[in-house]
Design a protein around this motif. Structure first.
Motif, PDB file in Angstrom:
ATOM      1  N   ARG A   1       0.625  -1.293  -0.022  1.00  0.00           N
ATOM      2  CA  ARG A   1      -0.087  -0.026  -0.076  1.00  0.00           C
ATOM      3  C   ARG A   1       0.937   1.292  -0.211  1.00  0.00           C
ATOM      4  O   ARG A   1       0.567   2.320  -0.641  1.00  0.00           O
ATOM      5  CB  ARG A   1      -0.949  -0.017   0.990  1.00  0.00           C
TER       6      ARG A   1
ATOM      7  N   PRO B   1       0.103   4.229  -5.665  1.00  0.00           N
ATOM      8  CA  PRO B   1      -0.814   5.371  -5.485  1.00  0.00           C
ATOM      9  C   PRO B   1      -1.900   5.099  -4.431  1.00  0.00           C
ATOM     10  O   PRO B   1      -2.594   3.802  -4.247  1.00  0.00           O
ATOM     11  CB  PRO B   1      -1.528   5.501  -7.044  1.00  0.00           C
ATOM     12  N   ARG B   2      -2.461   6.130  -3.708  1.00  0.00           N
ATOM     13  CA  ARG B   2      -3.373   6.269  -2.724  1.00  0.00           C
ATOM     14  C   ARG B   2      -4.740   5.307  -2.919  1.00  0.00           C
ATOM     15  O   ARG B   2      -5.185   4.579  -2.085  1.00  0.00           O
ATOM     16  CB  ARG B   2      -3.918   7.690  -2.239  1.00  0.00           C
ATOM     17  N   HIS B   3      -5.280   5.575  -4.085  1.00  0.00           N
ATOM     18  CA  HIS B   3      -6.645   5.064  -4.550  1.00  0.00           C
ATOM     19  C   HIS B   3      -6.396   3.682  -5.046  1.00  0.00           C
ATOM     20  O   HIS B   3      -7.406   3.095  -5.758  1.00  0.00           O
ATOM     21  CB  HIS B   3      -7.567   5.804  -4.831  1.00  0.00           C
ATOM     22  N   PHE B   4      -5.382   3.016  -5.263  1.00  0.00           N
ATOM     23  CA  PHE B   4      -5.079   1.759  -5.863  1.00  0.00           C
ATOM     24  C   PHE B   4      -5.982   0.690  -5.053  1.00  0.00           C
ATOM     25  O   PHE B   4      -5.683   0.655  -3.767  1.00  0.00           O
ATOM     26  CB  PHE B   4      -3.614   1.349  -6.096  1.00  0.00           C
ATOM     27  N   ASP B   5      -6.487  -0.182  -5.877  1.00  0.00           N
ATOM     28  CA  ASP B   5      -7.244  -1.402  -5.138  1.00  0.00           C
ATOM     29  C   ASP B   5      -6.120  -2.567  -4.914  1.00  0.00           C
ATOM     30  O   ASP B   5      -6.195  -3.503  -5.498  1.00  0.00           O
ATOM     31  CB  ASP B   5      -8.332  -1.836  -6.124  1.00  0.00           C
TER      32      ASP B   5
END
Length: 162
Positions: A146, A150-154
């Motif tokens: 994580r 990137p912050r919103h990567f699944d």
């Protein structure tokens, strides 16, 4: 379902695999005979194979993904990785600052032995911690992934093994 008794000694714990390591494992894929492209097993990779600008799908995970995809991504038109379930991966910097400092201090040969010992001990520690505290190690490994994406990567879908 089969016999679930514990083996009496370690030699029974390992399954006997009838596998030709020179040939590699050729998995079966429905519809592969209809595929118009080139299919290559990583063990039979030819130096003449040119994937420059081409769309490539790498089917596998673990070592296949870690070794093939970064190098192919430099020149291929697009690389997609297809896997059943991701593997746990712990990434480390390509440059080892300790190794560099030790080479200056004690010379290449001694530094090599010391860094090799450090790497073996680190690997053993990760393995032992994973066996003793699997839930904690799972959380730490996923948290490390994580941090690097990137912050919103699944992360849960693409980097969390079943």
């Amino acid at each position: 379902m089969g016999d679930r008794r514990q083996p009496s000694h370690a030699s029974h714990a390992c399954p006997r695999l009838e596998h030709d390591h020179d040939a590699g494992f050729p998995p079966e894929f429905w519809g592969i005979e209809d595929f118009a492209g080139t299919v290559i097993h990583p063990q039979h990779w030819s130096a003449e194979l040119d994937h420059t600008g081409k769309r490539v799908v790498v089917i596998g995970s673990g070592a296949t993904a870690i070794t093939l995809i970064p190098s192919m991504a430099r020149t291929a038109g697009h690389v997609t990785m297809l896997q059943r379930s991701p593997s746990y991966v712990f990434s480390m910097p390509a440059h080892d600052s300790l190794a560099h400092a030790l080479r200056k201090l004690v010379g290449h040969e001694r530094a090599h032995r010391m860094v090799r010992r450090k790497n073996i001990l680190f690997t053993r520690a990760i393995y032992k911690a994973s066996r003793r505290m699997p839930k904690l190690m799972r959380r730490l490994l996923i948290a490390n992934v994580r941090r690097q994406l990137p912050r919103h990567f699944d992360v849960d879908t693409h980097f969390t093994p079943r």
